[in-house]
Design a protein around this motif. Structure first.
Motif, PDB file in Angstrom:
ATOM      1  N   UNK A 135       0.961  -1.174   0.107  1.00  0.00           N
ATOM      2  CA  UNK A 135      -0.017   0.269  -0.092  1.00  0.00           C
ATOM      3  C   UNK A 135       0.997   1.305   0.081  1.00  0.00           C
ATOM      4  N   UNK A 136       0.398   2.454  -0.631  1.00  0.00           N
ATOM      5  CA  UNK A 136       1.046   3.506  -0.581  1.00  0.00           C
ATOM      6  C   UNK A 136       1.384   3.996   0.950  1.00  0.00           C
ATOM      7  N   UNK A 137       0.357   3.872   1.524  1.00  0.00           N
ATOM      8  CA  UNK A 137       0.824   4.402   3.182  1.00  0.00           C
ATOM      9  C   UNK A 137       1.795   3.764   3.759  1.00  0.00           C
ATOM     10  N   UNK A 138       1.793   2.220   3.476  1.00  0.00           N
ATOM     11  CA  UNK A 138       3.068   1.419   3.983  1.00  0.00           C
ATOM     12  C   UNK A 138       4.233   1.976   3.613  1.00  0.00           C
ATOM     13  N   UNK A 139       4.280   2.396   2.222  1.00  0.00           N
ATOM     14  CA  UNK A 139       5.565   2.642   1.398  1.00  0.00           C
ATOM     15  C   UNK A 139       6.078   3.998   1.978  1.00  0.00           C
ATOM     16  N   UNK A 140       5.314   4.911   2.291  1.00  0.00           N
ATOM     17  CA  UNK A 140       5.813   5.911   2.983  1.00  0.00           C
ATOM     18  C   UNK A 140       6.354   5.889   4.355  1.00  0.00           C
ATOM     19  N   UNK A 141       5.740   4.774   5.303  1.00  0.00           N
ATOM     20  CA  UNK A 141       6.360   4.639   6.541  1.00  0.00           C
ATOM     21  C   UNK A 141       7.575   3.844   6.259  1.00  0.00           C
ATOM     22  N   UNK A 142       7.880   2.886   5.214  1.00  0.00           N
ATOM     23  CA  UNK A 142       9.119   2.211   5.248  1.00  0.00           C
ATOM     24  C   UNK A 142      10.170   3.102   4.760  1.00  0.00           C
ATOM     25  N   UNK A 143       9.785   4.128   3.968  1.00  0.00           N
ATOM     26  CA  UNK A 143      10.952   4.942   3.159  1.00  0.00           C
ATOM     27  C   UNK A 143      11.663   5.628   4.475  1.00  0.00           C
ATOM     28  N   UNK A 144      11.231   5.979   5.458  1.00  0.00           N
ATOM     29  CA  UNK A 144      11.567   6.711   6.630  1.00  0.00           C
ATOM     30  C   UNK A 144      12.623   5.607   7.237  1.00  0.00           C
ATOM     31  N   UNK A 145      12.485   4.279   7.242  1.00  0.00           N
ATOM     32  CA  UNK A 145      13.201   3.299   8.118  1.00  0.00           C
ATOM     33  C   UNK A 145      14.346   2.858   7.511  1.00  0.00           C
ATOM     34  N   UNK A 146      14.347   2.717   6.130  1.00  0.00           N
ATOM     35  CA  UNK A 146      15.431   1.987   5.486  1.00  0.00           C
ATOM     36  C   UNK A 146      16.024   2.901   4.088  1.00  0.00           C
ATOM     37  N   UNK A 147      17.234   2.401   3.659  1.00  0.00           N
ATOM     38  CA  UNK A 147      18.106   3.287   2.825  1.00  0.00           C
ATOM     39  C   UNK A 147      17.308   3.424   1.467  1.00  0.00           C
ATOM     40  N   UNK A 148      16.411   2.413   1.069  1.00  0.00           N
ATOM     41  CA  UNK A 148      15.528   2.234  -0.022  1.00  0.00           C
ATOM     42  C   UNK A 148      14.801   1.196  -0.198  1.00  0.00           C
ATOM     43  N   UNK A 149      13.584   1.785  -0.900  1.00  0.00           N
ATOM     44  CA  UNK A 149      12.459   0.769  -0.846  1.00  0.00           C
ATOM     45  C   UNK A 149      12.381   0.688  -2.433  1.00  0.00           C
ATOM     46  N   UNK A 150      12.316  -0.701  -3.005  1.00  0.00           N
ATOM     47  CA  UNK A 150      12.353  -0.889  -4.413  1.00  0.00           C
ATOM     48  C   UNK A 150      10.795  -1.489  -4.493  1.00  0.00           C
ATOM     49  N   UNK A 151       9.909  -1.272  -5.442  1.00  0.00           N
ATOM     50  CA  UNK A 151       8.668  -1.761  -5.552  1.00  0.00           C
ATOM     51  C   UNK A 151       8.144  -1.703  -6.986  1.00  0.00           C
ATOM     52  N   UNK A 152       7.100  -2.361  -7.420  1.00  0.00           N
ATOM     53  CA  UNK A 152       6.518  -2.550  -8.531  1.00  0.00           C
ATOM     54  C   UNK A 152       5.093  -1.978  -8.898  1.00  0.00           C
ATOM     55  N   UNK A 153       4.150  -2.118  -7.655  1.00  0.00           N
ATOM     56  CA  UNK A 153       2.951  -1.521  -7.307  1.00  0.00           C
ATOM     57  C   UNK A 153       2.779  -0.937  -5.801  1.00  0.00           C
ATOM     58  N   UNK A 154       2.172   0.201  -5.854  1.00  0.00           N
ATOM     59  CA  UNK A 154       2.057   0.722  -4.615  1.00  0.00           C
ATOM     60  C   UNK A 154       0.338   1.618  -4.730  1.00  0.00           C
ATOM     61  N   UNK A 155      -0.581   0.815  -4.803  1.00  0.00           N
ATOM     62  CA  UNK A 155      -1.899   1.309  -4.870  1.00  0.00           C
ATOM     63  C   UNK A 155      -2.240   2.083  -3.721  1.00  0.00           C
ATOM     64  N   UNK A 156      -3.115   3.173  -3.997  1.00  0.00           N
ATOM     65  CA  UNK A 156      -3.723   4.035  -2.820  1.00  0.00           C
ATOM     66  C   UNK A 156      -4.700   3.199  -2.015  1.00  0.00           C
ATOM     67  N   UNK A 157      -5.505   2.556  -2.781  1.00  0.00           N
ATOM     68  CA  UNK A 157      -6.473   1.600  -2.054  1.00  0.00           C
ATOM     69  C   UNK A 157      -6.136   0.214  -1.987  1.00  0.00           C
ATOM     70  N   UNK A 158      -6.021  -0.393  -1.183  1.00  0.00           N
ATOM     71  CA  UNK A 158      -5.069  -1.940  -0.938  1.00  0.00           C
ATOM     72  C   UNK A 158      -5.854  -2.680   0.044  1.00  0.00           C
TER      73      UNK A 158
END
Length: 213
Positions: free
Chosen positions: A160-183
């Motif tokens: 989910x896009x909301x989870x993506x934002x959280x993880x980006x602040x915790x690691x050096x990089x997040x590689x993903x293919x799909x990050x939908x708003x509604x999950x």
């Protein structure tokens, strides 16, 4: 939508190739994570291992995850859930001990007596077939930081896009293919998303045995 975990893994491998010069270690979250990581491990001969976590369930419903724990006892609990459900520290401590026991049982099944790979001063890439709440990954991140990882990368097909934002602040990089708003669920983004059987997991491990640390 991905055809299956193999398809998602092949797409991710194209994005992971840039880390070849860093000699990274792939850490797959079983079971689906290994099938997704398979192509990158095989193609680039990356060393790999499992990182195993277990969810911590709420007091009123053990199936409702409020956090997760790793094999070394490192855990993550969502503060909002902790306050909303009035969950005590004693309850969390007890659940951590229970889930650690189950993790160690699974470690023996998956890894035998071989110790966990030394990741100190290493680039590590955590891989799974998808993320929902992110609790599992967050617990893994905390554990890897304690163990001295130099760089932590998350490589995931969908989250989910909301989870993506959280993880980006915790690691050096997040590689993903799909990050939908509604999950709704990881499996909805795969045409074929079967349970990983013991037989398939064993076959994947055997095929990658030359790359295992």
């Amino acid at each position: 939508m991905f055809l299956n975990r193999e398809d998602a893994g092949k797409q991710l491998s194209l994005k992971i190739e840039k880390f070849k010069e860093e000699d990274p270690i792939i850490l797959a979250i079983p079971r689906g994570g290994l099938e997704v990581a398979y192509e990158s491990i095989r193609k680039f001969h990356f060393p790999w291992d499992f990182i195993i976590t277990r969810k911590i369930g709420a007091t009123h419903n053990k199936e409702f995850a409020i956090g997760a724990v790793c094999s070394d006892g490192t855990y993550f609990v969502d503060e909002n859930y902790e306050k909303t459900f009035n969950i005590s520290k004693e309850y969390i401590k007890n659940e951590v001990l229970i889930e650690k026991t189950e993790i160690h049982r699974r470690i023996k099944d998956y890894r035998g007596n071989r110790p966990f790979v030394d990741i100190r001063n290493k680039t590590v890439i955590i891989m799974d077939d998808g993320i929902a709440t992110g609790f599992t990954i967050m617990a893994a991140i905390k554990s890897l930081k304690k163990q001295g990882a130099k760089k932590i990368i998350i490589a995931i097909p969908v989250l989910p896009k909301s989870t993506l934002y959280k993880l980006k602040s915790m690691v050096d990089e997040v590689i993903y293919l799909i990050a939908p708003e509604e999950f709704y669920a990881v499996g909805l983004y795969y045409k074929d998303f079967p349970q990983i059987t013991d037989e398939l997991l064993t076959l994947l491990i055997e095929n990658l045995s030359g790359a295992t640390i």
